[in-house]
Write a protein that holds these residues in place. Structure first.
Motif, mmCIF file in Angstrom:
data_model
loop_
_atom_site.group_PDB
_atom_site.id
_atom_site.type_symbol
_atom_site.label_atom_id
_atom_site.label_comp_id
_atom_site.label_asym_id
_atom_site.label_seq_id
_atom_site.Cartn_x
_atom_site.Cartn_y
_atom_site.Cartn_z
ATOM 1 N N TYR A 1 88.151 26.769 -14.698
ATOM 2 C CA TYR A 1 88.896 28.004 -14.759
ATOM 3 C C TYR A 1 89.013 28.523 -16.178
ATOM 4 O O TYR A 1 89.104 27.755 -17.136
ATOM 5 C CB TYR A 1 90.310 27.797 -14.218
ATOM 6 C CG TYR A 1 90.416 27.476 -12.750
ATOM 7 C CD1 TYR A 1 91.620 27.080 -12.203
ATOM 8 C CD2 TYR A 1 89.332 27.549 -11.892
ATOM 9 C CE1 TYR A 1 91.739 26.781 -10.861
ATOM 10 C CE2 TYR A 1 89.431 27.248 -10.547
ATOM 11 C CZ TYR A 1 90.648 26.870 -10.034
ATOM 12 O OH TYR A 1 90.766 26.554 -8.705
ATOM 13 N N TYR B 1 98.974 30.947 -11.237
ATOM 14 C CA TYR B 1 99.706 29.684 -11.256
ATOM 15 C C TYR B 1 101.066 29.915 -11.919
ATOM 16 O O TYR B 1 101.224 30.797 -12.760
ATOM 17 C CB TYR B 1 98.946 28.623 -12.055
ATOM 18 C CG TYR B 1 97.837 27.954 -11.286
ATOM 19 C CD1 TYR B 1 96.566 28.531 -11.205
ATOM 20 C CD2 TYR B 1 98.056 26.752 -10.613
ATOM 21 C CE1 TYR B 1 95.546 27.911 -10.505
ATOM 22 C CE2 TYR B 1 97.040 26.132 -9.904
ATOM 23 C CZ TYR B 1 95.793 26.714 -9.852
ATOM 24 O OH TYR B 1 94.793 26.112 -9.143
ATOM 25 N N ASN C 1 86.591 34.001 -8.319
ATOM 26 C CA ASN C 1 87.802 33.618 -7.609
ATOM 27 C C ASN C 1 88.960 33.834 -8.576
ATOM 28 O O ASN C 1 88.831 33.581 -9.783
ATOM 29 C CB ASN C 1 87.755 32.154 -7.170
ATOM 30 C CG ASN C 1 86.688 31.894 -6.119
ATOM 31 O OD1 ASN C 1 86.310 32.791 -5.372
ATOM 32 N ND2 ASN C 1 86.207 30.670 -6.072
ATOM 33 N N PHE D 1 93.257 33.531 -9.435
ATOM 34 C CA PHE D 1 94.419 32.693 -9.162
ATOM 35 C C PHE D 1 95.610 33.135 -10.013
ATOM 36 O O PHE D 1 95.444 33.635 -11.126
ATOM 37 C CB PHE D 1 94.126 31.227 -9.508
ATOM 38 C CG PHE D 1 92.887 30.676 -8.879
ATOM 39 C CD1 PHE D 1 91.657 30.866 -9.474
ATOM 40 C CD2 PHE D 1 92.954 29.957 -7.698
ATOM 41 C CE1 PHE D 1 90.503 30.353 -8.909
ATOM 42 C CE2 PHE D 1 91.806 29.445 -7.123
ATOM 43 C CZ PHE D 1 90.581 29.638 -7.724
ATOM 44 N N THR E 1 91.706 24.464 -3.683
ATOM 45 C CA THR E 1 92.824 24.455 -4.610
ATOM 46 C C THR E 1 92.747 23.215 -5.473
ATOM 47 O O THR E 1 92.477 22.123 -4.969
ATOM 48 C CB THR E 1 94.147 24.451 -3.822
ATOM 49 O OG1 THR E 1 94.193 25.623 -3.015
ATOM 50 C CG2 THR E 1 95.338 24.435 -4.769
ATOM 51 N N LEU F 1 100.132 26.403 -7.721
ATOM 52 C CA LEU F 1 99.412 27.584 -7.284
ATOM 53 C C LEU F 1 100.365 28.540 -6.568
ATOM 54 O O LEU F 1 101.043 28.155 -5.627
ATOM 55 C CB LEU F 1 98.283 27.185 -6.341
ATOM 56 C CG LEU F 1 97.422 28.334 -5.812
ATOM 57 C CD1 LEU F 1 96.619 28.958 -6.945
ATOM 58 C CD2 LEU F 1 96.501 27.835 -4.707
ATOM 59 N N LYS G 1 95.941 32.853 -4.376
ATOM 60 C CA LYS G 1 94.542 32.870 -4.792
ATOM 61 C C LYS G 1 93.793 33.918 -4.000
ATOM 62 O O LYS G 1 94.181 34.264 -2.876
ATOM 63 C CB LYS G 1 93.893 31.502 -4.580
ATOM 64 C CG LYS G 1 93.891 31.046 -3.131
ATOM 65 C CD LYS G 1 93.375 29.617 -3.004
ATOM 66 C CE LYS G 1 93.444 29.153 -1.552
ATOM 67 N NZ LYS G 1 93.057 27.722 -1.405
ATOM 68 N N TYR G 2 92.746 34.428 -4.616
ATOM 69 C CA TYR G 2 91.855 35.364 -3.942
ATOM 70 C C TYR G 2 90.427 34.841 -4.069
ATOM 71 O O TYR G 2 89.932 34.618 -5.172
ATOM 72 C CB TYR G 2 91.948 36.761 -4.570
ATOM 73 C CG TYR G 2 90.913 37.702 -4.008
ATOM 74 C CD1 TYR G 2 89.711 37.915 -4.681
ATOM 75 C CD2 TYR G 2 91.118 38.328 -2.789
ATOM 76 C CE1 TYR G 2 88.748 38.753 -4.153
ATOM 77 C CE2 TYR G 2 90.163 39.163 -2.251
ATOM 78 C CZ TYR G 2 88.973 39.372 -2.940
ATOM 79 O OH TYR G 2 88.019 40.190 -2.395
ATOM 80 N N TYR H 1 85.376 24.778 -10.526
ATOM 81 C CA TYR H 1 86.810 24.787 -10.807
ATOM 82 C C TYR H 1 87.036 24.800 -12.311
ATOM 83 O O TYR H 1 88.087 24.407 -12.783
ATOM 84 C CB TYR H 1 87.468 23.569 -10.154
ATOM 85 C CG TYR H 1 87.266 23.578 -8.665
ATOM 86 C CD1 TYR H 1 86.304 22.778 -8.080
ATOM 87 C CD2 TYR H 1 87.997 24.423 -7.863
ATOM 88 C CE1 TYR H 1 86.092 22.812 -6.710
ATOM 89 C CE2 TYR H 1 87.790 24.458 -6.498
ATOM 90 C CZ TYR H 1 86.834 23.654 -5.932
ATOM 91 O OH TYR H 1 86.634 23.688 -4.587
#
Lengths: 113, 115
Positions: free
Chosen positions: A101, A36, A32, A34, B103, A46, A49-50, A99
């Motif tokens: 990241y 930001y 995924n 992103f 998110t 954010l 996002k993909y 999550y």
């Protein structure tokens, strides 16, 4: 190990100029992606996002990004920047289902009025 | 809806002292994350709570860092004793769980300066 590279550390543009910020990642599996943004004195927000589907993703405030799998890239674009876009931009990668990241080092954008 | 809040926003302490950072996630968010950005470098994952349990603490730099989330609500991150290299911005983030992805919402960060 996974990593994210943002090639431009500082970018200065005049208002109405076009913007493209590069982001490349290294990871062989599904990810995924992103972008930001952190405006001065504010929290990370954010932009877009993909997860899957159309590789051209549209986000808030006129930003878009294109996922090119073969190039492991997820570049951020905006056709015409405004002074209010002055901020720091972070590309991030995460594995689906987590999550945790991996962030790039960030790009500081300054837009001159 | 209130966002993720962090306290203090700025802290300056001397090397060897202790600092405790607090994060209040968005209400109802079971997942809470701590990240850190050392000046000029990337934002790095520290750890992940699911409710009160540490799901992943692989990013914690060393045993001077202790994170807790008693009761599964707010979380604290204690640095004891602080070293110069601990200076940076500590971000907290929270989210609910969604299988395909979701998110996460970040707080404004706690700026820590160790002198």
């Amino acid at each position: 190990a996974q990593s994210v590279s943002q090639h431009n550390h500082h970018v200065i543009l005049s208002e109405a100029a076009s913007l493209e910020l590069g982001c490349n990642y290294s990871y062989g599996g599904t990810v995924n992606l992103f972008w930001y943004v952190q405006y001065p004195g504010q929290h990370l927000q954010l932009l877009l996002k993909y997860f899957s589907g159309d590789p051209l993703v549209k986000g808030i405030k006129g930003f878009e990004a294109e996922f090119i799998k073969s190039k492991f890239s997820f570049n951020l674009r905006k056709p015409s920047v405004q002074w209010s876009d002055t901020a720091e931009y972070f590309c991030a990668v995460g594995q689906p289902g987590t999550y945790k990241y991996i962030f790039g080092t960030g790009t500081r954008l300054k837009v001159l009025a | 809806e209130a966002g993720v809040t962090q306290f203090p926003s700025h802290s300056v302490i001397e090397k060897g002292q202790t600092v405790t950072l607090r994060c209040d996630p968005i209400s109802g968010h079971d997942n809470l994350y701590w990240y850190r950005r050392v000046m000029g470098k990337e934002i790095k994952f520290l750890l992940h709570f699911v409710k009160e349990s540490k799901q992943d603490e692989s990013g914690m730099p060393n045993n001077r860092f202790l994170a807790e989330r008693t009761g599964g609500t707010y979380s604290t991150l204690k640095v004891q004793p602080a070293e110069l290299e601990d200076s940076g911005v500590y971000f907290c983030a929270s989210t609910t769980w969604a299988p395909g992805g979701n998110t996460i919402y970040f707080g404004e960060g706690s700026w820590l300066t160790v002198v």
